[in-house]
Design an enzyme around this catalytic site. Structure first.
Site, PDB file in Angstrom:
ATOM      1  N   SER A 142       5.197   1.493  22.502  1.00 14.73           N
ATOM      2  CA  SER A 142       5.658   2.730  21.893  1.00 14.73           C
ATOM      3  C   SER A 142       4.982   2.777  20.219  1.00 14.73           C
ATOM      4  CB  SER A 142       7.086   3.396  21.944  1.00 14.73           C
ATOM      5  OG  SER A 142       7.286   4.272  20.942  1.00 14.73           O
ATOM      6  N   TYR A 155      15.874   1.295  21.704  1.00 10.81           N
ATOM      7  CA  TYR A 155      14.564   1.373  22.159  1.00 10.81           C
ATOM      8  C   TYR A 155      13.636   0.615  21.372  1.00 10.81           C
ATOM      9  CZ  TYR A 155      10.754   4.421  23.811  1.00 10.81           C
ATOM     10  OH  TYR A 155       9.653   4.912  24.212  1.00 10.81           O
TER      11      TYR A 155
HETATM   12  P1  NAD Z   1       9.711   9.469  32.747  1.00  5.62           P
HETATM   13  O1  NAD Z   1      11.029   9.781  32.539  1.00  5.62           O
HETATM   14  O2  NAD Z   1       8.877  10.832  32.723  1.00  5.62           O
HETATM   15  O3  NAD Z   1       9.391   8.362  33.671  1.00  5.62           O
HETATM   16  C1  NAD Z   1      10.064   7.249  33.818  1.00  5.62           C
HETATM   17  C2  NAD Z   1       9.850   6.553  35.240  1.00  5.62           C
HETATM   18  O4  NAD Z   1      10.665   5.436  35.128  1.00  5.62           O
HETATM   19  C3  NAD Z   1      10.757   7.630  36.166  1.00  5.62           C
HETATM   20  O5  NAD Z   1       9.876   7.730  37.420  1.00  5.62           O
HETATM   21  C4  NAD Z   1      11.842   6.681  36.627  1.00  5.62           C
HETATM   22  O6  NAD Z   1      12.347   6.711  37.894  1.00  5.62           O
HETATM   23  C5  NAD Z   1      11.414   5.352  36.389  1.00  5.62           C
HETATM   24  N1  NAD Z   1      12.342   4.277  36.142  1.00  5.62           N
HETATM   25  C6  NAD Z   1      13.409   4.441  35.195  1.00  5.62           C
HETATM   26  N2  NAD Z   1      14.278   3.155  35.438  1.00  5.62           N
HETATM   27  C7  NAD Z   1      13.621   2.307  36.557  1.00  5.62           C
HETATM   28  C8  NAD Z   1      13.841   1.361  36.765  1.00  5.62           C
HETATM   29  N3  NAD Z   1      15.196   0.399  36.501  1.00  5.62           N
HETATM   30  N4  NAD Z   1      13.149   0.578  37.813  1.00  5.62           N
HETATM   31  C9  NAD Z   1      12.042   1.361  38.146  1.00  5.62           C
HETATM   32  N5  NAD Z   1      11.531   2.568  37.569  1.00  5.62           N
HETATM   33  C10 NAD Z   1      12.446   2.968  36.577  1.00  5.62           C
HETATM   34  O7  NAD Z   1       9.250   8.633  31.340  1.00  5.62           O
HETATM   35  P2  NAD Z   1       7.996   8.675  30.447  1.00  5.62           P
HETATM   36  O8  NAD Z   1       8.121   9.422  29.259  1.00  5.62           O
HETATM   37  O9  NAD Z   1       6.621   8.743  31.271  1.00  5.62           O
HETATM   38  O10 NAD Z   1       8.149   7.199  29.922  1.00  5.62           O
HETATM   39  C11 NAD Z   1       7.352   5.862  30.584  1.00  5.62           C
HETATM   40  C12 NAD Z   1       7.204   4.989  29.671  1.00  5.62           C
HETATM   41  O11 NAD Z   1       6.355   5.289  28.493  1.00  5.62           O
HETATM   42  C13 NAD Z   1       8.546   4.197  29.157  1.00  5.62           C
HETATM   43  O12 NAD Z   1       8.475   2.949  29.142  1.00  5.62           O
HETATM   44  C14 NAD Z   1       8.711   5.071  27.665  1.00  5.62           C
HETATM   45  O13 NAD Z   1       9.497   4.249  27.022  1.00  5.62           O
HETATM   46  C15 NAD Z   1       7.363   4.909  27.322  1.00  5.62           C
HETATM   47  N6  NAD Z   1       6.992   5.818  26.209  1.00  5.62           N
HETATM   48  C16 NAD Z   1       7.097   7.236  26.413  1.00  5.62           C
HETATM   49  C17 NAD Z   1       6.891   8.092  25.372  1.00  5.62           C
HETATM   50  C18 NAD Z   1       7.082   9.529  25.517  1.00  5.62           C
HETATM   51  O14 NAD Z   1       6.895  10.321  24.439  1.00  5.62           O
HETATM   52  N7  NAD Z   1       7.093   9.929  26.720  1.00  5.62           N
HETATM   53  C19 NAD Z   1       6.144   7.456  24.219  1.00  5.62           C
HETATM   54  C20 NAD Z   1       6.102   6.108  24.075  1.00  5.62           C
HETATM   55  C21 NAD Z   1       6.391   5.516  25.054  1.00  5.62           C
END
Ligand code: NAD
Length: 260
Positions: A142, A155
């Site tokens: 991130s 985080y």
């Molecule tokens: P999201 O909530 O849309 O999807 C996350 C997925 O992870 C879900 O399908 C959930 O079921 C799964 N998950 C949660 N806990 C789990 C576990 N213990 N085992 C297996 N699967 C699990 O979230 P997103 O925004 O797509 O985030 C995905 C990644 O991207 C994360 O690591 C997040 O930190 C990172 N990220 C997101 C953003 C953002 O702005 N959305 C920015 C930077 C980084």
């Protein structure tokens, strides 16, 4: 540069960024493993990829459980023959000022983001090393791998930690053609972020519109959200890159929010 006919396992692939990474890799000809805690949602993403002509296998996986990770990765190798690309992406967000941050929430955050990255890497590299064809490991970092924000002690700690893990895996995997990199998105409109907007508004005592404009997008060059496509394209680039020239790095995809 190609991921065609490679096997790519994406954790947290049933939603948001992980789902788009899986869709992109499948569109480029990889067989994708949709690994997620939510098996029903993983099955529906896999079915939709198959309908579009791609190859996708849904797998139930809690990335915090060593047994579940090993079983899921073994299932992928048994069904698809190898594992060439790992996208360690599963993640959640819990925001709170540190004086109110529950220890149980801290441990949960580190378990999903860091234990998950460690366990999936450990299981995947064993197969990559045994097959002798190298591989690409991509961690979903991130902007918070490089910057800090209020309310995000766990985080920011976890996302900074992924940089260290990627660098070690890059060094250890180098002689065997296994590369490790971190993709660092800015804010992307996924369920994870949509949940945070009202939570941050309450915690910071400002409106939801101000959270978007003055917290999430304030430092970008153009006030724009990063998209799931932006992130998936970067992941696909790293997955298909053909030499170890690009390893141990982090690539920030954030509309200029962070310029490390
Ligand atoms: P999201 O909530 O849309 O999807 C996350 C997925 O992870 C879900 O399908 C959930 O079921 C799964 N998950 C949660 N806990 C789990 C576990 N213990 N085992 C297996 N699967 C699990 O979230 P997103 O925004 O797509 O985030 C995905 C990644 O991207 C994360 O690591 C997040 O930190 C990172 N990220 C997101 C953003 C953002 O702005 N959305 C920015 C930077 C980084």
């Amino acid at each position: 540069m190609s991921v065609k006919d490679k096997v790519a396992l994406v954790t947290g692939a049933a939603s948001g960024i992980g789902e788009q990474c899986a869709r992109k890799l499948a569109a480029l000809g990889a067989s994708v493993v949709i690994a997620d805690l939510n098996l029903k949602a993983a099955e529906s993403v896999a079915e939709s990829i198959r309908k579009e002509g791609g190859k996708a296998l849904p797998v139930s996986m809690d990335v915090t459980s060593e047994e579940a990770v090993n079983a899921g990765i073994q299932q992928a190798v048994d069904r698809l023959g190898s594992i060439d690309v790992l996208v360690s992406n599963a993640g959640i967000q819990i925001v709170n000022p540190i004086e109110d941050y529950a220890f149980s929430d801290w441990k949960k955050m580190l378990a999903i983001h860091l234990d998950g990255a460690f366990l999936t890497t450990k299981a995947a590299v064993r197969h990559m090393y045994a097959a002798g064809n190298g591989g690409s490991i991509i961690y979903m970092g991130s902007v918070h791998s490089h910057e800090a924000s209020k309310l995000k002690a766990a985080y920011v700690t976890a996302k900074h930690g992924l940089l260290g893990l990627a660098r070690v895996v890059a060094k250890e995997g180098g002689s065997r053609g296994v590369r490790a990199n971190v993709v660092c998105p800015g804010f992307v409109r996924t369920p994870l972020v949509d949940r945070q907007i009202p939570e941050q508004a309450i915690a910071l005592g400002i409106s939801e519109a101000d959270v978007v404009k003055n917290v999430m997008l304030k430092e970008t060059v153009d006030g724009e959200f990063t998209t799931v496509e932006d992130v998936a394209n970067t992941v696909a680039f790293l997955a298909g890159f053909e030499s170890s020239a690009l390893t141990g790095q982090s690539i920030i995809v954030s509309h200029g929010w962070s310029m490390h």
